[in-house]
Design an enzyme around this catalytic site. Structure first.
Site, PDB file in Angstrom:
ATOM      1  N   ASP A  82       0.878  -1.268  -0.065  1.00 25.37           N
ATOM      2  CA  ASP A  82       0.081  -0.007   0.147  1.00 25.37           C
ATOM      3  C   ASP A  82       0.746   1.271  -0.186  1.00 25.37           C
ATOM      4  O   ASP A  82       1.914   1.173   0.762  1.00 25.37           O
ATOM      5  CB  ASP A  82      -0.908  -0.069   1.355  1.00 25.37           C
ATOM      6  CG  ASP A  82      -1.928   1.212   1.089  1.00 25.37           C
ATOM      7  OD1 ASP A  82      -2.315   1.230   0.007  1.00 25.37           O
ATOM      8  OD2 ASP A  82      -2.390   1.321   2.294  1.00 25.37           O
ATOM      9  N   HIS A  83       0.662   2.189  -0.694  1.00 23.11           N
ATOM     10  CA  HIS A  83       1.182   3.222  -1.045  1.00 23.11           C
ATOM     11  C   HIS A  83       2.788   3.238  -1.313  1.00 23.11           C
ATOM     12  O   HIS A  83       3.535   3.547  -0.382  1.00 23.11           O
ATOM     13  CB  HIS A  83       1.144   4.485   0.381  1.00 23.11           C
ATOM     14  CG  HIS A  83      -0.305   4.902   0.332  1.00 23.11           C
ATOM     15  ND1 HIS A  83      -0.878   5.743  -0.548  1.00 23.11           N
ATOM     16  CD2 HIS A  83      -1.454   4.407   1.127  1.00 23.11           C
ATOM     17  CE1 HIS A  83      -2.104   5.987  -0.130  1.00 23.11           C
ATOM     18  NE2 HIS A  83      -2.512   5.297   0.824  1.00 23.11           N
ATOM     19  N   ASP A 104       1.519   5.155  -5.380  1.00 21.27           N
ATOM     20  CA  ASP A 104       1.016   6.556  -5.136  1.00 21.27           C
ATOM     21  C   ASP A 104       1.566   7.527  -5.751  1.00 21.27           C
ATOM     22  O   ASP A 104       2.597   8.034  -5.069  1.00 21.27           O
ATOM     23  CB  ASP A 104       0.982   6.486  -3.701  1.00 21.27           C
ATOM     24  CG  ASP A 104       0.155   7.796  -3.188  1.00 21.27           C
ATOM     25  OD1 ASP A 104      -0.304   8.433  -4.183  1.00 21.27           O
ATOM     26  OD2 ASP A 104      -0.094   8.087  -1.827  1.00 21.27           O
ATOM     27  N   GLU A 134      -3.475   5.727  -7.840  1.00 21.34           N
ATOM     28  CA  GLU A 134      -4.398   6.727  -7.434  1.00 21.34           C
ATOM     29  C   GLU A 134      -4.329   7.893  -8.128  1.00 21.34           C
ATOM     30  O   GLU A 134      -3.430   8.431  -8.591  1.00 21.34           O
ATOM     31  CB  GLU A 134      -4.045   7.100  -5.948  1.00 21.34           C
ATOM     32  CG  GLU A 134      -4.840   8.083  -5.352  1.00 21.34           C
ATOM     33  CD  GLU A 134      -4.370   8.425  -3.736  1.00 21.34           C
ATOM     34  OE1 GLU A 134      -4.964   9.551  -3.191  1.00 21.34           O
ATOM     35  OE2 GLU A 134      -3.826   7.433  -3.376  1.00 21.34           O
ATOM     36  N   HIS A 174      -7.882   9.860   4.636  1.00 22.35           N
ATOM     37  CA  HIS A 174      -7.161   8.985   5.658  1.00 22.35           C
ATOM     38  C   HIS A 174      -7.175   9.104   7.109  1.00 22.35           C
ATOM     39  O   HIS A 174      -7.519  10.494   7.384  1.00 22.35           O
ATOM     40  CB  HIS A 174      -5.622   8.827   5.164  1.00 22.35           C
ATOM     41  CG  HIS A 174      -5.263   8.274   3.921  1.00 22.35           C
ATOM     42  ND1 HIS A 174      -4.998   9.069   2.861  1.00 22.35           N
ATOM     43  CD2 HIS A 174      -5.293   7.023   3.361  1.00 22.35           C
ATOM     44  CE1 HIS A 174      -4.936   8.140   1.723  1.00 22.35           C
ATOM     45  NE2 HIS A 174      -5.091   7.155   2.137  1.00 22.35           N
ATOM     46  N   GLY A 203      -9.136   5.229   3.233  1.00 23.97           N
ATOM     47  CA  GLY A 203      -9.932   6.202   4.332  1.00 23.97           C
ATOM     48  C   GLY A 203     -11.242   5.411   4.420  1.00 23.97           C
ATOM     49  O   GLY A 203     -12.168   6.157   4.968  1.00 23.97           O
ATOM     50  N   GLY A 204     -11.258   4.151   4.198  1.00 25.91           N
ATOM     51  CA  GLY A 204     -12.685   3.675   4.401  1.00 25.91           C
ATOM     52  C   GLY A 204     -13.371   3.728   5.853  1.00 25.91           C
ATOM     53  O   GLY A 204     -14.500   3.528   5.904  1.00 25.91           O
ATOM     54  N   ASN A 225     -10.346   0.386   1.709  1.00 26.14           N
ATOM     55  CA  ASN A 225      -9.313   0.127   2.558  1.00 26.14           C
ATOM     56  C   ASN A 225      -9.660   0.565   4.122  1.00 26.14           C
ATOM     57  O   ASN A 225     -10.330   1.781   4.301  1.00 26.14           O
ATOM     58  CB  ASN A 225      -8.151   1.034   2.305  1.00 26.14           C
ATOM     59  CG  ASN A 225      -7.481   0.626   1.031  1.00 26.14           C
ATOM     60  OD1 ASN A 225      -7.660  -0.442   0.286  1.00 26.14           O
ATOM     61  ND2 ASN A 225      -6.239   1.401   0.688  1.00 26.14           N
ATOM     62  N   THR A 228      -8.034   2.635  10.531  1.00 19.23           N
ATOM     63  CA  THR A 228      -8.157   3.171  11.594  1.00 19.23           C
ATOM     64  C   THR A 228      -9.283   2.652  12.535  1.00 19.23           C
ATOM     65  O   THR A 228      -8.769   2.319  13.607  1.00 19.23           O
ATOM     66  CB  THR A 228      -8.676   4.675  11.517  1.00 19.23           C
ATOM     67  OG1 THR A 228      -7.735   5.115  10.613  1.00 19.23           O
ATOM     68  CG2 THR A 228      -8.641   5.376  12.507  1.00 19.23           C
TER      69      THR A 228
END
Length: 283
Positions: A82-83, A104, A134, A174, A203-204, A225, A228
């Site tokens: 990721d990223h 990204d 992205e 995010h 940032g789901g 995604n 958090t």
């Protein structure tokens, strides 16, 4: 062994009207909990190693950990970077056994983002892996502001890069701890009208669960995604374990207490996105 690529789980999701969670991993306990949740729900799962995870654990070790879990699982497991911010970083992930890389370039000018993402997609595909890019910029709660995805640019980006999945910015943020006001559905529908590429929401955790469920079933968003809200479950479980027995000092015992709550939380995410009982279709 059920190690698969991102395309292998997202294409069935696109056709079947559900979404697959990309679960942000920080250590062995949450990785194992996420796979246990996927097994319980008979669902495909995407294990994600982001920059924070990679700063804590070397990339080659993460590749081995993900692949070991996939080898032991009976459901499809994606090992996803990721990223990644450079061709070299994505190459290192592919060399480490990852089956999917997210590059990204969202902070770059459009053409530079397209050039970088196309190069990574070509590299990934040559390795039998998938690539996510992205377009637009997904900001951070309390940090950098978002820049919404322009539908025409998204169509060009998808066409010229050959990505298997495209992360978009439509009001998602995010690191958001509470559910926000929802996503920009007009922008989403405009993007969908111009490209059939599976879409991704970073940032789901900041998207209300009812909206996540509805969009998983009725849109081209095939991957949310989630990080958090699961880290918050981990923190709550860890504090509770320490409070129950302040004399406990064995880290294995302390961390083991987080796995059942993390598994249950991940199961809820999977069910909410409609991904339960989809393992056979994705595999």
């Amino acid at each position: 062994m059920t190690l698969v690529t991102l395309a292998q789980v997202l294409q069935p999701a696109l056709k079947g009207g559900y979404a697959v969670p990309g679960l942000v991993c920080l250590g062995w306990e949450d990785m194992r909990a996420y796979v246990a949740a996927a097994e319980a729900e008979r669902a495909p799962i995407i294990l994600q190693a982001g920059p924070g995870c990679r700063a804590h654990t070397p990339l080659p070790l993460l590749g081995r950990m993900f692949r070991h879990l996939a080898e032991e699982a009976s459901v499809p497991v994606v090992a996803h970077l990721d990223h990644g911010y450079s061709l070299e970083e994505c190459r290192a992930a592919l060399d480490a056994g990852f089956t999917s890389v997210m590059v990204d370039g969202s902070k770059l000018p459009l053409q530079a983002n397209i050039d970088l993402t196309a190069a990574v997609a070509e590299l990934a595909h040559a390795s039998g892996a998938s690539c996510e890019g992205e377009i637009g910029f997904v900001g951070y709660a309390g940090g950098a502001a978002s820049a919404g995805t322009v539908p025409d640019e998204a169509a060009r980006f998808a066409r010229e890069t050959g990505v298997d999945a495209m992360a978009i910015s439509i009001g998602n943020v995010h690191l958001q701890q509470d559910a926000g006001q929802g996503l920009d559905l007009d922008r989403l529908r405009a993007i969908e009208a111009l490209t059939p590429v599976p879409l991704v929401i970073h940032g789901g955790s900041g998207v209300p669960t009812a909206e996540r469920a509805a969009l998983a079933a009725t849109s081209n968003i095939c991957k949310f995604n989630i990080g958090t809200e699961l880290r918050m479950v981990f923190g709550t479980a860890l504090r509770a374990a320490l409070a129950r027995d302040p004399s406990q000092f064995d880290r294995i015992e302390i961390l083991r207490a987080t796995e059942a709550p993390m598994t249950a939380a991940a199961q809820a995410v999977i069910r909410n996105l409609g991904a339960h009982s989809q393992a056979e279709a994705a595999g």
